[in-house]
Design a protein around this motif. Structure first.
Motif, PDB file in Angstrom:
ATOM      1  N   TYR A 176       0.835  -1.191   0.000  1.00  0.00           N
ATOM      2  CA  TYR A 176       0.000   0.000   0.000  1.00  0.00           C
ATOM      3  C   TYR A 176       0.874   1.248   0.000  1.00  0.00           C
ATOM      4  CZ  TYR A 176      -3.840  -3.118   1.150  1.00  0.00           C
ATOM      5  OH  TYR A 176      -4.772  -4.115   1.122  1.00  0.00           O
ATOM      6  N   GLY A 177       0.478   2.239  -0.816  1.00  0.00           N
ATOM      7  CA  GLY A 177       1.247   3.464  -0.912  1.00  0.00           C
ATOM      8  C   GLY A 177       2.408   3.379  -1.881  1.00  0.00           C
ATOM      9  N   PHE A 178       2.528   2.275  -2.630  1.00  0.00           N
ATOM     10  CA  PHE A 178       3.641   2.064  -3.552  1.00  0.00           C
ATOM     11  C   PHE A 178       3.523   3.016  -4.738  1.00  0.00           C
ATOM     12  CE2 PHE A 178       5.238  -0.006  -7.387  1.00  0.00           C
ATOM     13  CZ  PHE A 178       6.530  -0.311  -7.012  1.00  0.00           C
ATOM     14  N   ILE A 179       4.637   3.698  -5.099  1.00  0.00           N
ATOM     15  CA  ILE A 179       4.624   4.615  -6.239  1.00  0.00           C
ATOM     16  C   ILE A 179       5.601   4.185  -7.319  1.00  0.00           C
ATOM     17  CG2 ILE A 179       3.885   6.587  -4.866  1.00  0.00           C
ATOM     18  CD1 ILE A 179       6.766   7.568  -4.862  1.00  0.00           C
ATOM     19  N   GLY A 180       6.502   3.244  -7.036  1.00  0.00           N
ATOM     20  CA  GLY A 180       7.395   2.704  -8.048  1.00  0.00           C
ATOM     21  C   GLY A 180       8.516   3.656  -8.423  1.00  0.00           C
ATOM     22  N   GLY A 181       9.350   3.201  -9.359  1.00  0.00           N
ATOM     23  CA  GLY A 181      10.482   3.998  -9.793  1.00  0.00           C
ATOM     24  C   GLY A 181      11.648   3.910  -8.831  1.00  0.00           C
ATOM     25  N   TRP A 182      12.803   4.404  -9.306  1.00  0.00           N
ATOM     26  CA  TRP A 182      14.004   4.434  -8.471  1.00  0.00           C
ATOM     27  C   TRP A 182      14.306   3.055  -7.878  1.00  0.00           C
ATOM     28  CZ3 TRP A 182      15.476   8.570 -10.498  1.00  0.00           C
ATOM     29  CH2 TRP A 182      14.654   9.683 -10.631  1.00  0.00           C
ATOM     30  N   LYS A 183      14.412   2.076  -8.789  1.00  0.00           N
ATOM     31  CA  LYS A 183      14.784   0.696  -8.457  1.00  0.00           C
ATOM     32  C   LYS A 183      13.708  -0.045  -7.676  1.00  0.00           C
ATOM     33  CE  LYS A 183      19.745   1.702  -8.358  1.00  0.00           C
ATOM     34  NZ  LYS A 183      21.011   1.577  -7.589  1.00  0.00           N
ATOM     35  N   GLN A 184      12.455   0.410  -7.782  1.00  0.00           N
ATOM     36  CA  GLN A 184      11.351  -0.285  -7.141  1.00  0.00           C
ATOM     37  C   GLN A 184      10.349  -0.721  -8.202  1.00  0.00           C
ATOM     38  OE1 GLN A 184       9.763   2.401  -4.191  1.00  0.00           O
ATOM     39  NE2 GLN A 184      11.036   1.508  -2.587  1.00  0.00           N
ATOM     40  N   GLY A 185       9.923  -1.971  -8.121  1.00  0.00           N
ATOM     41  CA  GLY A 185       8.988  -2.497  -9.100  1.00  0.00           C
ATOM     42  C   GLY A 185       7.740  -3.050  -8.452  1.00  0.00           C
ATOM     43  N   GLY A 186       6.645  -3.017  -9.217  1.00  0.00           N
ATOM     44  CA  GLY A 186       5.380  -3.552  -8.732  1.00  0.00           C
ATOM     45  C   GLY A 186       4.853  -4.613  -9.679  1.00  0.00           C
ATOM     46  N   ARG A 187       3.530  -4.750  -9.726  1.00  0.00           N
ATOM     47  CA  ARG A 187       2.923  -5.787 -10.550  1.00  0.00           C
ATOM     48  C   ARG A 187       3.176  -5.561 -12.036  1.00  0.00           C
ATOM     49  NH1 ARG A 187      -1.145  -5.574  -6.349  1.00  0.00           N
ATOM     50  NH2 ARG A 187      -2.162  -3.828  -7.387  1.00  0.00           N
ATOM     51  N   VAL A 188       3.111  -4.309 -12.492  1.00  0.00           N
ATOM     52  CA  VAL A 188       3.337  -4.023 -13.911  1.00  0.00           C
ATOM     53  C   VAL A 188       4.755  -4.396 -14.310  1.00  0.00           C
ATOM     54  CG1 VAL A 188       3.437  -2.190 -15.641  1.00  0.00           C
ATOM     55  CG2 VAL A 188       1.603  -2.195 -13.943  1.00  0.00           C
ATOM     56  N   GLU A 189       5.723  -3.979 -13.489  1.00  0.00           N
ATOM     57  CA  GLU A 189       7.120  -4.283 -13.793  1.00  0.00           C
ATOM     58  C   GLU A 189       7.379  -5.789 -13.780  1.00  0.00           C
ATOM     59  OE1 GLU A 189       6.857  -0.139 -12.303  1.00  0.00           O
ATOM     60  OE2 GLU A 189       6.037  -2.068 -11.703  1.00  0.00           O
ATOM     61  N   ALA A 190       6.771  -6.474 -12.816  1.00  0.00           N
ATOM     62  CA  ALA A 190       6.925  -7.929 -12.754  1.00  0.00           C
ATOM     63  C   ALA A 190       6.339  -8.589 -13.996  1.00  0.00           C
ATOM     64  CB  ALA A 190       6.247  -8.474 -11.498  1.00  0.00           C
ATOM     65  N   GLY A 191       5.226  -8.043 -14.497  1.00  0.00           N
ATOM     66  CA  GLY A 191       4.626  -8.584 -15.715  1.00  0.00           C
ATOM     67  C   GLY A 191       5.531  -8.411 -16.922  1.00  0.00           C
ATOM     68  N   PHE A 192       6.163  -7.233 -17.044  1.00  0.00           N
ATOM     69  CA  PHE A 192       7.099  -7.007 -18.147  1.00  0.00           C
ATOM     70  C   PHE A 192       8.269  -7.991 -18.097  1.00  0.00           C
ATOM     71  CE2 PHE A 192       5.462  -2.520 -18.684  1.00  0.00           C
ATOM     72  CZ  PHE A 192       5.074  -2.694 -20.004  1.00  0.00           C
ATOM     73  N   LEU A 193       8.864  -8.136 -16.931  1.00  0.00           N
ATOM     74  CA  LEU A 193      10.016  -9.028 -16.796  1.00  0.00           C
ATOM     75  C   LEU A 193       9.620 -10.485 -17.007  1.00  0.00           C
ATOM     76  CD1 LEU A 193      11.852  -7.401 -13.745  1.00  0.00           C
ATOM     77  CD2 LEU A 193      12.286  -7.086 -16.183  1.00  0.00           C
ATOM     78  N   MET A 194       8.443 -10.863 -16.528  1.00  0.00           N
ATOM     79  CA  MET A 194       7.973 -12.227 -16.754  1.00  0.00           C
ATOM     80  C   MET A 194       7.736 -12.470 -18.244  1.00  0.00           C
ATOM     81  SD  MET A 194       7.206 -15.166 -15.521  1.00  0.00           S
ATOM     82  CE  MET A 194       7.154 -14.815 -13.768  1.00  0.00           C
ATOM     83  N   GLY A 195       7.151 -11.487 -18.928  1.00  0.00           N
ATOM     84  CA  GLY A 195       6.942 -11.620 -20.364  1.00  0.00           C
ATOM     85  C   GLY A 195       8.252 -11.727 -21.121  1.00  0.00           C
ATOM     86  N   ALA A 196       9.246 -10.913 -20.724  1.00  0.00           N
ATOM     87  CA  ALA A 196      10.561 -10.984 -21.368  1.00  0.00           C
ATOM     88  C   ALA A 196      11.185 -12.356 -21.173  1.00  0.00           C
ATOM     89  CB  ALA A 196      11.477  -9.896 -20.798  1.00  0.00           C
ATOM     90  N   THR A 197      11.021 -12.919 -19.985  1.00  0.00           N
ATOM     91  CA  THR A 197      11.570 -14.254 -19.710  1.00  0.00           C
ATOM     92  C   THR A 197      10.900 -15.316 -20.573  1.00  0.00           C
ATOM     93  OG1 THR A 197      12.037 -13.616 -17.419  1.00  0.00           O
ATOM     94  CG2 THR A 197      11.953 -15.972 -17.908  1.00  0.00           C
ATOM     95  N   ILE A 198       9.578 -15.245 -20.667  1.00  0.00           N
ATOM     96  CA  ILE A 198       8.838 -16.242 -21.452  1.00  0.00           C
ATOM     97  C   ILE A 198       9.199 -16.146 -22.934  1.00  0.00           C
ATOM     98  CG2 ILE A 198       6.531 -16.932 -22.210  1.00  0.00           C
ATOM     99  CD1 ILE A 198       5.510 -16.089 -19.451  1.00  0.00           C
ATOM    100  N   PHE A 199       9.207 -14.921 -23.480  1.00  0.00           N
ATOM    101  CA  PHE A 199       9.562 -14.755 -24.889  1.00  0.00           C
ATOM    102  C   PHE A 199      10.995 -15.220 -25.154  1.00  0.00           C
ATOM    103  CE2 PHE A 199       6.273 -11.188 -24.963  1.00  0.00           C
ATOM    104  CZ  PHE A 199       5.313 -12.011 -25.528  1.00  0.00           C
ATOM    105  N   GLY A 200      11.907 -14.885 -24.231  1.00  0.00           N
ATOM    106  CA  GLY A 200      13.301 -15.285 -24.411  1.00  0.00           C
ATOM    107  C   GLY A 200      13.475 -16.791 -24.397  1.00  0.00           C
ATOM    108  N   LEU A 201      12.805 -17.467 -23.471  1.00  0.00           N
ATOM    109  CA  LEU A 201      12.902 -18.929 -23.413  1.00  0.00           C
ATOM    110  C   LEU A 201      12.316 -19.572 -24.665  1.00  0.00           C
ATOM    111  CD1 LEU A 201      11.961 -19.526 -19.661  1.00  0.00           C
ATOM    112  CD2 LEU A 201      14.203 -19.815 -20.720  1.00  0.00           C
ATOM    113  N   HIS A 202      11.216 -19.012 -25.160  1.00  0.00           N
ATOM    114  CA  HIS A 202      10.643 -19.523 -26.404  1.00  0.00           C
ATOM    115  C   HIS A 202      11.641 -19.370 -27.554  1.00  0.00           C
ATOM    116  CE1 HIS A 202       6.832 -19.696 -24.337  1.00  0.00           C
ATOM    117  NE2 HIS A 202       6.220 -20.146 -25.425  1.00  0.00           N
ATOM    118  N   ALA A 203      12.258 -18.199 -27.630  1.00  0.00           N
ATOM    119  CA  ALA A 203      13.198 -17.937 -28.723  1.00  0.00           C
ATOM    120  C   ALA A 203      14.386 -18.884 -28.669  1.00  0.00           C
ATOM    121  CB  ALA A 203      13.673 -16.488 -28.658  1.00  0.00           C
TER     122      ALA A 203
END
Length: 389
Positions: A171-198
Motif C-alpha cells: 500500500y502506498g507504492f509509487i514505483g520507480g528508483w529501483k522499485q517495481g510492482g505488478r506491472v514491472e513484474a509482468g514485463f520481466l515475466m513476459g521478457a523471460t517467457i519470450f526469451g525462453l521460447h526464442a
C-alpha cells in the motif's frame, strides 16, 4: 497525591478534562488497569514508584516470549505467501509452454521456427527494456496514477513496521528508483517467457521438432514448479507449527504485535486515551485487540484487565473507523475470554477515564478495597502508607 503531580485542566461539557490548549489529558490503558486495581497503586505509579517483585520480571520475560512467537508466525505467513506467488508464476509458464507446443504441432504456417525465434527475441528485448525503464523511472507519478491505499491498515501500521506486509506492491507504492510492482513484474515475466521460447526454437528444424522442444522445456519447468510447490508445502507446515506455538486460531491473521520497544501508540485525541495492545488480529475481516496476561489464571477476567482491553477496543475503533465486535483477554495458552464492545462497556470505559483525569487535576486517590490479599499482591505496597499488610 502530591501537589507537584497535579495538572491544570478544566472539565469540558462532554465530561473529559482538557488543558488550556483544549487537549484532553492523556490516560493510558495501563492507567486504567492500575486505577481499576487500586487508585492508590495508580497514584503511586504517577509519583514514579515502579512496581517490584518477581511476578513483574517474569511477566516481562513471558510477554517477550509471546511476542517472539507471534512474530515468528507472521514471518512464516509471509514466507508461505511468497512461495505460493512464485509457484503460481512458474506454473503459468508451464501452461504457456504446453499451449504453444500444441499450437506449433497443429497449425501450419510458412514461417520457419527460426523466423518465429527472431520475432520472439525482439519481443523479449522490448519487454525487458520496458520493464527496466518502469523499474528505474517513477512513471506512476508522472501520469498521476492513483496510489492504492488502505487507511485502516496504514493507521495500524504506525504501530508496527511489519503489519501485514504485501508480497508485491505494498500500500502506498509509487514505483520507480529501483522499485517495481505488478506491472514491472509482468514485463520481466513476459521478457523471460519470450526469451525462453526464442532460445528453444533456435534448434528446431521444423514445427514438430519445435513442439517437442517446447514440451521438453515445459517438463523442465514442471520439475522446477514442483520443487517450488514443495517449498510452499514446507512453508505451510512451518506456518502451522508457528500458529500452534503462538496460540492463534486457524483463520486468524495478525495485524500487529507489541514488542514494547519499537511499537508506537494508538491515540484518541477526543478522550485522551492511548495505548498499545499486545496484538491486533484479523478475524472475519474485523480488527480484534488481544491482551495477553501471564501469571495465575483466574476463573473470570479481572476488572482491571477488562478496563485495559476496553481502552484498546475504543482505540482500534477510533483509529480504523470500524467498530470491533469484541476483544480477547488471553490467560495462558488456551484460557480465552471475550469482552463485548457495547454501549454499557463504552460507558464504563469513559466514566473511568474521566475519573482518572479528575484525579490528575484534583488529587485525592484512595484505596478502593479492604482486601489484604490484594495489598499483598500489589507491586507497589512498599511505597503505600495505606497498605493493609
Amino acid at each position: 497525591m502530591p501537589s507537584s503531580n497535579l495538572v491544570i485542566a478544566n472539565e469540558s461539557d462532554d465530561g473529559f478534562w482538557r488543558d488550556d490548549s483544549g487537549k484532553s489529558l492523556h490516560v493510558s490503558a495501563s492507567d486504567l488497569e492500575r486505577h481499576a486495581y487500586c487508585p492508590l497503586s495508580w497514584s503511586l505509579a504517577r509519583e514514579g514508584k515502579t512496581g517490584r517483585g518477581q511476578a513483574i520480571d517474569k511477566g516481562r520475560i513471558k510477554h517477550a516470549e509471546i511476542h517472539r512467537k507471534v512474530e515468528n508466525f507472521k514471518q512464516k505467513q509471509n514466507d508461505l505467501r511468497r512461495a505460493l506467488v512464485i509457484w503460481s508464476w512458474w506454473f503459468t509458464i508451464v501452461v504457456m509452454f504446453i499451449t504453444d507446443a500444441i499450437i506449433f504441432t497443429t497449425i501450419s504456417d510458412d514461417r520457419t521456427p527460426i523466423d518465429i525465434s527472431r520475432y520472439l527475441s525482439i519481443l523479449s528485448v522490448i519487454w525487458l527494456v520496458a520493464g527496466l525503464l518502469a523499474i528505474y523511472l517513477p512513471w506512476r507519478k508522472w501520469i498521476n496514477l492513483p496510489i492504492e491505499k488502505s487507511q485502516e491498515l496504514q493507521d495500524l501500521k504506525n504501530l508496527d513496521d511489519v503489519a501485514i506486509p504485501r508480497t508485491l506492491q505494498p500500500y502506498g507504492f509509487i514505483g520507480g528508483w529501483k522499485q517495481g510492482g505488478r506491472v514491472e513484474a509482468g514485463f520481466l515475466m513476459g521478457a523471460t517467457i519470450f526469451g525462453l521460447h526464442a532460445i528453444g526454437l533456435v534448434w528446431a528444424d521444423n514445427k514438430e521438432q519445435a513442439g517437442f522442444i517446447l514440451v521438453t522445456v515445459a517438463m523442465i519447468w514442471t520439475l522446477l514448479a514442483s520443487w517450488q510447490l514443495q517449498r510452499a508445502l514446507l512453508a505451510d507446515n512451518a506456518l502451522e507449527v508457528a500458529r500452534i506455538n503462538a496460540g492463534l486460531d486457524e483463520k486468524t491473521d495478525v495485524a500487529y504485535s507489541d514488542d514494547e520497544a519499537t511499537a508506537g501508540l494508538l491515540l484518541d485525541n477526543l478522550s485522551g486515551l492511548r495505548g498499545r495492545p499486545d496484538q491486533i488480529v484479523i478475524v472475519d475481516g474485523e480488527f480484534i485487540p488481544v491482551e495477553q496476561k501471564t501469571g495465575k489464571i483466574p476463573d473470570k477476567p479481572h476488572k482491571s484487565h477488562k478496563m485495559q482491553l476496553l481502552a484498546y477496543l475504543h482505540l482500534v475503533e477510533s483509529t480504523t473507523g470500524r467498530k470491533p465486535p469484541y476483544g480477547v483477554l488471553k490467560y495462558g495458552s488456551e484460557n480465552l475470554h471475550t469482552i463485548d464492545w457495547d454501549e454499557d462497556n463504552k460507558h464504563l470505559l469513559f466514566s473511568a477515564t474521566k475519573e482518572i483525569q479528575r484525579l490528575m487535576v484534583q488529587g485525592g486517590a484512595e484505596r478502593n478495597h479492604n482486601r489484604k490479599g490484594k495489598c499483598q499482591s500489589c507491586s507497589r505496597r512498599y511505597a503505600c502508607n495505606s497498605s493493609l499488610v
